[in-house]
Design a protein around this motif. Structure first.
Motif, PDB file in Angstrom:
ATOM      1  N   TRP A 193      34.068  35.217  33.965  1.00 10.18           N
ATOM      2  CA  TRP A 193      34.783  34.701  35.129  1.00 10.18           C
ATOM      3  C   TRP A 193      34.579  35.691  36.272  1.00 10.18           C
ATOM      4  O   TRP A 193      33.503  35.743  36.834  1.00 10.18           O
ATOM      5  CB  TRP A 193      36.254  34.443  34.765  1.00 10.18           C
ATOM      6  CG  TRP A 193      36.377  33.213  33.918  1.00 10.18           C
ATOM      7  CD1 TRP A 193      36.402  31.915  34.367  1.00 10.18           C
ATOM      8  CD2 TRP A 193      36.458  33.141  32.486  1.00 10.18           C
ATOM      9  NE1 TRP A 193      36.501  31.064  33.299  1.00 10.18           N
ATOM     10  CE2 TRP A 193      36.541  31.768  32.158  1.00 10.18           C
ATOM     11  CE3 TRP A 193      36.478  34.092  31.474  1.00 10.18           C
ATOM     12  CZ2 TRP A 193      36.630  31.340  30.835  1.00 10.18           C
ATOM     13  CZ3 TRP A 193      36.574  33.669  30.155  1.00 10.18           C
ATOM     14  CH2 TRP A 193      36.643  32.311  29.850  1.00 10.18           C
ATOM     15  N   ASP A 194      35.558  36.510  36.589  1.00  9.26           N
ATOM     16  CA  ASP A 194      35.367  37.525  37.624  1.00  9.26           C
ATOM     17  C   ASP A 194      36.363  38.657  37.388  1.00  9.26           C
ATOM     18  O   ASP A 194      37.213  38.573  36.503  1.00  9.26           O
ATOM     19  CB  ASP A 194      35.524  36.934  39.032  1.00  9.26           C
ATOM     20  CG  ASP A 194      36.795  36.117  39.158  1.00  9.26           C
ATOM     21  OD1 ASP A 194      37.852  36.593  38.703  1.00  9.26           O
ATOM     22  OD2 ASP A 194      36.735  34.992  39.706  1.00  9.26           O
ATOM     23  N   VAL A 195      36.242  39.731  38.184  1.00  8.98           N
ATOM     24  CA  VAL A 195      37.084  40.915  37.974  1.00  8.98           C
ATOM     25  C   VAL A 195      38.565  40.559  38.106  1.00  8.98           C
ATOM     26  O   VAL A 195      39.400  40.997  37.305  1.00  8.98           O
ATOM     27  CB  VAL A 195      36.699  42.054  38.952  1.00  8.98           C
ATOM     28  CG1 VAL A 195      37.727  43.183  38.909  1.00  8.98           C
ATOM     29  CG2 VAL A 195      35.317  42.600  38.593  1.00  8.98           C
ATOM     30  N   ASN A 196      38.914  39.735  39.106  1.00 12.25           N
ATOM     31  CA  ASN A 196      40.323  39.375  39.285  1.00 12.25           C
ATOM     32  C   ASN A 196      40.890  38.701  38.037  1.00 12.25           C
ATOM     33  O   ASN A 196      42.005  38.994  37.611  1.00 12.25           O
ATOM     34  CB  ASN A 196      40.485  38.440  40.491  1.00 12.25           C
ATOM     35  CG  ASN A 196      40.288  39.182  41.800  1.00 12.25           C
ATOM     36  OD1 ASN A 196      40.080  40.387  41.795  1.00 12.25           O
ATOM     37  ND2 ASN A 196      40.383  38.473  42.906  1.00 12.25           N
ATOM     38  N   THR A 197      40.115  37.779  37.473  1.00  7.48           N
ATOM     39  CA  THR A 197      40.565  37.097  36.256  1.00  7.48           C
ATOM     40  C   THR A 197      40.716  38.099  35.114  1.00  7.48           C
ATOM     41  O   THR A 197      41.650  37.998  34.310  1.00  7.48           O
ATOM     42  CB  THR A 197      39.560  35.989  35.873  1.00  7.48           C
ATOM     43  OG1 THR A 197      39.384  35.134  37.009  1.00  7.48           O
ATOM     44  CG2 THR A 197      40.059  35.173  34.698  1.00  7.48           C
ATOM     45  N   GLY A 198      39.815  39.070  35.051  1.00  5.96           N
ATOM     46  CA  GLY A 198      39.900  40.101  34.013  1.00  5.96           C
ATOM     47  C   GLY A 198      41.160  40.949  34.162  1.00  5.96           C
ATOM     48  O   GLY A 198      41.869  41.210  33.184  1.00  5.96           O
ATOM     49  N   ILE A 199      41.451  41.370  35.383  1.00  5.27           N
ATOM     50  CA  ILE A 199      42.661  42.177  35.620  1.00  5.27           C
ATOM     51  C   ILE A 199      43.901  41.361  35.255  1.00  5.27           C
ATOM     52  O   ILE A 199      44.758  41.796  34.486  1.00  5.27           O
ATOM     53  CB  ILE A 199      42.749  42.628  37.101  1.00  5.27           C
ATOM     54  CG1 ILE A 199      41.619  43.599  37.434  1.00  5.27           C
ATOM     55  CG2 ILE A 199      44.101  43.278  37.388  1.00  5.27           C
ATOM     56  CD1 ILE A 199      41.550  44.001  38.907  1.00  5.27           C
TER      57      ILE A 199
END
Lengths: 276, 276
Positions: A50-56
């Motif tokens: 997905w992306d970094v925001n989703t990971g955080i």
């Protein structure tokens, strides 16, 4: 297993065990962002898929959900589990920060390295075992004993991981043998080799560890030779044995049957003779 | 204040209040990474002053420390606080994910927007007030009442924030007036203006909201005119009043003295007539 050691049905411990598992996976999701890792267990990492925001954000949610898994326990057990969990989780974060910091430091000492793997890995093994004891309402002394068993075993396990990364059998070791060497990771083997070597070999080792990970064809064998000739490999094996013995000696102090002690010993020995 | 409403010394509630504050700041640290924000309260954001890894990891640590602040309460209070905290924290994460998603969506509905601000902001106000009631050992009905008061007030507060961003007095409003408009944020005002407008004004508004934030000299006044002429500004004021009234009507159901009801009303009115 720890709940059963203290005479309680393992099913009662499943929510606590699951909490440890969810927490561990939370830490992997956030660590993979920090390490910029594209793969985890052969699949794309969360921030890559997905992306970094989703990971955080999904990591944050997992950390909260790990706490929620304690909610079905009665209040006193809940509080004991959550307190141990919070203390341990903070230590794991601290261990991760050490690990990040060590990458850019050339003066990491052996005690610092041991502290890092204790916090990043071993305390979670200890906490997992103590949680079984908490669910079983074992005494404070028993709880501390089984925690100490797990923590010592966790350090031995992580040192074993360092050792196998260099000297494991490529056929059975799950990861790329020599991966830590290629990545210039300052493992126990590396730090011990520096400690035991004369200036010339120290320089050789440091030069090898300044080769970029993308250009390291002949490096692995040379470093392994230095690990062996310096005595670092033997010292690591000894340290693994020391921590394993410390774990086993704690068992002697526990007021549990010999059968159960043997069960825990078998678990520890199995972990320590693994080749994968 | 909520603890005092239920006849308990406010000092007993300080750890719970601090937990809300630490959680709120955790969410700001992680949100600022996600929004790539350089400044917070006039200072560099954590990931800007150090780096993204430090921002992720110190945010994680703050979330854990927020839980630790419940540890001094007795087991039942601890569990009630931690359960409410976890539920609320997950909702705040969900609200943040909506907010992130909405940036790339052109079909956000009013109910979705209200859900987003309820989760991102209002539930934390409700939870903060309920925690005071939990510490005071108030009944479940009273807890739900004060939670509902806080939640409704929280939605009103956030709508007021949207309103002041466009129509606040630059002399007293703490942030840049028109900031949301410049950033093309789909606030309640914007969504209502689209709903109330004919095709031509809709197009005009959408065109204005496709102007890059870096090039928006005359945009703010034009958008504000559309907010006013469409009736969106009035509708927002009415919605703020509605949620405030709903909050106050919950108070009537609470079994507390008139003095205390008036205290809570004064708090709500003060919040709603703020200009900053």
């Amino acid at each position: 297993m720890s709940a059963e050691i203290f005479n309680t049905d393992y099913k009662l411990a499943l929510n606590a065990a699951l909490s440890i598992e969810v927490f561990h996976n939370f830490s992997l999701v956030h660590d993979d962002i920090m390490d910029d890792a594209p793969l985890r267990r052969g699949n794309q990492t969360v921030h890559e898929k997905w992306d970094v925001n989703t990971g955080i954000l999904s990591g944050d949610a997992m950390l909260i959900m790990a706490y929620q898994l304690f909610e079905n326990y009665e209040p006193e057990v809940f509080r004991d589990l959550a307190k141990l969990f919070s203390k341990t989780a903070l230590e794991v974060c601290e261990g991760q920060q050490y690990d990040v910091d060590f990458e850019n430091r050339d003066d990491v000492t052996i005690p610092e390295y041991l502290k890092m793997i204790e916090f990043k890995t071993a305390v979670l093994v200890g906490a997992a075992m103590q949680m079984g004891a908490i669910v079983a309402r074992a005494s404070e002394v028993e709880q501390q004993g089984i925690y100490s068993f797990g923590r010592n075993l966790g350090i031995a396990f992580q040192l074993q991981d360092d050792y196998l990364d260099a000297f494991g059998d490529p056929k059975t070791f799950g990861k790329q043998v020599g991966g830590d060497i290629i990545e210039n990771k300052k493992t126990f083997l590396y730090l011990k080799a520096l400690e035991f070597s004369e200036a010339e070999q120290q320089q050789e080792l440091q030069d090898l560890f300044s080769i970029s990970p993308t250009d390291s064809n002949d490096k692995v064998q040379s470093v392994k030779n230095l690990f062996l000739s310096s005595g670092a490999a033997d010292a690591t094996t000894k340290e693994i044995e020391n921590y394993t013995k410390q774990a086993f000696s704690v068992l002697e102090t526990l007021d549990i049957s010999t059968d159960k002690k043997n069960l825990l010993k078998a678990f520890g020995e199995n972990l320590m003779t693994r080749k994968v």
